[in-house]
Design a protein around this motif. Structure first.
Motif, PDB file in Angstrom:
ATOM      1  N   PRO A  42       1.375  -1.156  -0.065  1.00 22.54           N
ATOM      2  CA  PRO A  42       0.119   0.268   0.173  1.00 22.54           C
ATOM      3  C   PRO A  42       0.727   1.404   0.038  1.00 22.54           C
ATOM      4  O   PRO A  42       1.727   1.634   0.367  1.00 22.54           O
ATOM      5  CB  PRO A  42      -0.969  -0.601   0.969  1.00 22.54           C
ATOM      6  CG  PRO A  42      -0.834  -1.668   1.625  1.00 22.54           C
ATOM      7  CD  PRO A  42       0.770  -2.212   0.806  1.00 22.54           C
ATOM      8  N   PRO A  43       0.761   2.048  -0.730  1.00 28.11           N
ATOM      9  CA  PRO A  43       1.366   3.151  -0.916  1.00 28.11           C
ATOM     10  C   PRO A  43       1.480   4.250   0.695  1.00 28.11           C
ATOM     11  O   PRO A  43       0.124   3.919   1.373  1.00 28.11           O
ATOM     12  CB  PRO A  43       0.578   4.428  -1.659  1.00 28.11           C
ATOM     13  CG  PRO A  43      -1.009   3.721  -2.028  1.00 28.11           C
ATOM     14  CD  PRO A  43      -0.450   2.300  -1.623  1.00 28.11           C
ATOM     15  N   THR A  44       1.723   4.538   0.882  1.00 27.84           N
ATOM     16  CA  THR A  44       2.346   5.779   2.211  1.00 27.84           C
ATOM     17  C   THR A  44       2.445   7.563   2.049  1.00 27.84           C
ATOM     18  O   THR A  44       2.844   7.612   1.130  1.00 27.84           O
ATOM     19  CB  THR A  44       3.743   5.400   2.995  1.00 27.84           C
ATOM     20  OG1 THR A  44       4.542   5.252   2.371  1.00 27.84           O
ATOM     21  CG2 THR A  44       3.269   3.725   3.589  1.00 27.84           C
ATOM     22  N   THR A  45       1.555   8.084   2.394  1.00 30.46           N
ATOM     23  CA  THR A  45       1.352   9.445   2.450  1.00 30.46           C
ATOM     24  C   THR A  45       2.113   9.977   3.334  1.00 30.46           C
ATOM     25  O   THR A  45       1.968   9.927   4.873  1.00 30.46           O
ATOM     26  CB  THR A  45       0.291   9.942   2.438  1.00 30.46           C
ATOM     27  OG1 THR A  45      -0.562   9.186   1.430  1.00 30.46           O
ATOM     28  CG2 THR A  45      -0.404  11.162   2.258  1.00 30.46           C
ATOM     29  N   HIS A  46       3.036  11.471   3.667  1.00 33.82           N
ATOM     30  CA  HIS A  46       4.145  11.850   4.249  1.00 33.82           C
ATOM     31  C   HIS A  46       3.380  12.648   4.018  1.00 33.82           C
ATOM     32  O   HIS A  46       3.608  13.433   3.056  1.00 33.82           O
ATOM     33  CB  HIS A  46       5.443  11.073   3.972  1.00 33.82           C
ATOM     34  CG  HIS A  46       5.798   9.759   4.144  1.00 33.82           C
ATOM     35  ND1 HIS A  46       6.439   9.210   5.108  1.00 33.82           N
ATOM     36  CD2 HIS A  46       6.350   9.171   2.354  1.00 33.82           C
ATOM     37  CE1 HIS A  46       6.412   7.952   4.813  1.00 33.82           C
ATOM     38  NE2 HIS A  46       6.451   8.373   2.817  1.00 33.82           N
ATOM     39  N   ALA A  47       3.582  13.604   5.495  1.00 33.18           N
ATOM     40  CA  ALA A  47       3.500  15.451   5.173  1.00 33.18           C
ATOM     41  C   ALA A  47       4.313  15.392   5.675  1.00 33.18           C
ATOM     42  O   ALA A  47       4.859  15.435   7.124  1.00 33.18           O
ATOM     43  CB  ALA A  47       1.861  15.777   6.813  1.00 33.18           C
ATOM     44  N   VAL A  48       5.216  16.943   5.525  1.00 30.70           N
ATOM     45  CA  VAL A  48       5.966  17.843   6.138  1.00 30.70           C
ATOM     46  C   VAL A  48       5.179  19.285   6.380  1.00 30.70           C
ATOM     47  O   VAL A  48       5.383  19.687   5.313  1.00 30.70           O
ATOM     48  CB  VAL A  48       6.994  17.590   5.098  1.00 30.70           C
ATOM     49  CG1 VAL A  48       8.643  18.715   5.282  1.00 30.70           C
ATOM     50  CG2 VAL A  48       7.416  16.287   4.327  1.00 30.70           C
ATOM     51  N   PRO A  49       5.419  20.173   7.759  1.00 30.70           N
ATOM     52  CA  PRO A  49       5.155  21.016   7.739  1.00 30.70           C
ATOM     53  C   PRO A  49       6.443  22.244   7.251  1.00 30.70           C
ATOM     54  O   PRO A  49       6.943  21.869   7.064  1.00 30.70           O
ATOM     55  CB  PRO A  49       5.577  21.021   9.373  1.00 30.70           C
ATOM     56  CG  PRO A  49       6.772  19.996   9.633  1.00 30.70           C
ATOM     57  CD  PRO A  49       6.018  18.977   8.729  1.00 30.70           C
ATOM     58  N   GLN A  50       5.948  22.877   6.925  1.00 26.56           N
ATOM     59  CA  GLN A  50       6.108  24.192   6.116  1.00 26.56           C
ATOM     60  C   GLN A  50       6.512  25.427   7.075  1.00 26.56           C
ATOM     61  O   GLN A  50       6.082  25.079   8.238  1.00 26.56           O
ATOM     62  CB  GLN A  50       5.352  24.582   4.560  1.00 26.56           C
ATOM     63  CG  GLN A  50       5.472  22.911   3.815  1.00 26.56           C
ATOM     64  CD  GLN A  50       7.112  23.172   3.199  1.00 26.56           C
ATOM     65  OE1 GLN A  50       7.563  23.982   2.629  1.00 26.56           O
ATOM     66  NE2 GLN A  50       6.870  21.405   3.180  1.00 26.56           N
TER      67      GLN A  50
END
Length: 103
Positions: A42-50
């Motif tokens: 399954p694809p993984t989604t990553h979030a990076v705060p800006q």
């Protein structure tokens, strides 16, 4: 001694990743190697705060998706050496693991 060559491939570009995996699979089949996979995860989604946006005083988040495939070449030591020297696109991260073949 024969080896199992396991390749773990990751990329944010699903089409490029699938093209690379197809090319690897085709090469293994042409050389007569036993192939296990490719396996999709399954694809993984990553979030990076800006950093704060000057205009809106809000923090934005950059999100990206990583796709992963894994395949193993069983035996065929010559192909294992070829795969270690394979020229992969920069957008595809590859980890190659060699382990002894136990039969």
């Amino acid at each position: 001694m024969s080896v199992v060559t396991t390749l773990q491939l990751e990329s944010g570009d699903q089409q490029l990743l699938d093209a690379v995996v197809d090319d690897l699979s085709e090469t293994a089949q042409q050389k007569g190697a036993e192939l296990n996979g490719p396996h999709s995860f399954p694809p993984t989604t990553h979030a990076v705060p800006q950093y704060e946006d000057i205009d809106t005083d809000a923090y934005d988040t950059w999100e990206y998706t990583v796709y992963r495939r894994e395949l193993s070449v069983i035996g065929h030591d010559g192909l294992a050496k070829d795969l270690a020297r394979w020229s992969f696109p920069p957008a595809v991260h590859v980890e190659l693991e060699l382990s002894p073949l136990h039969r």
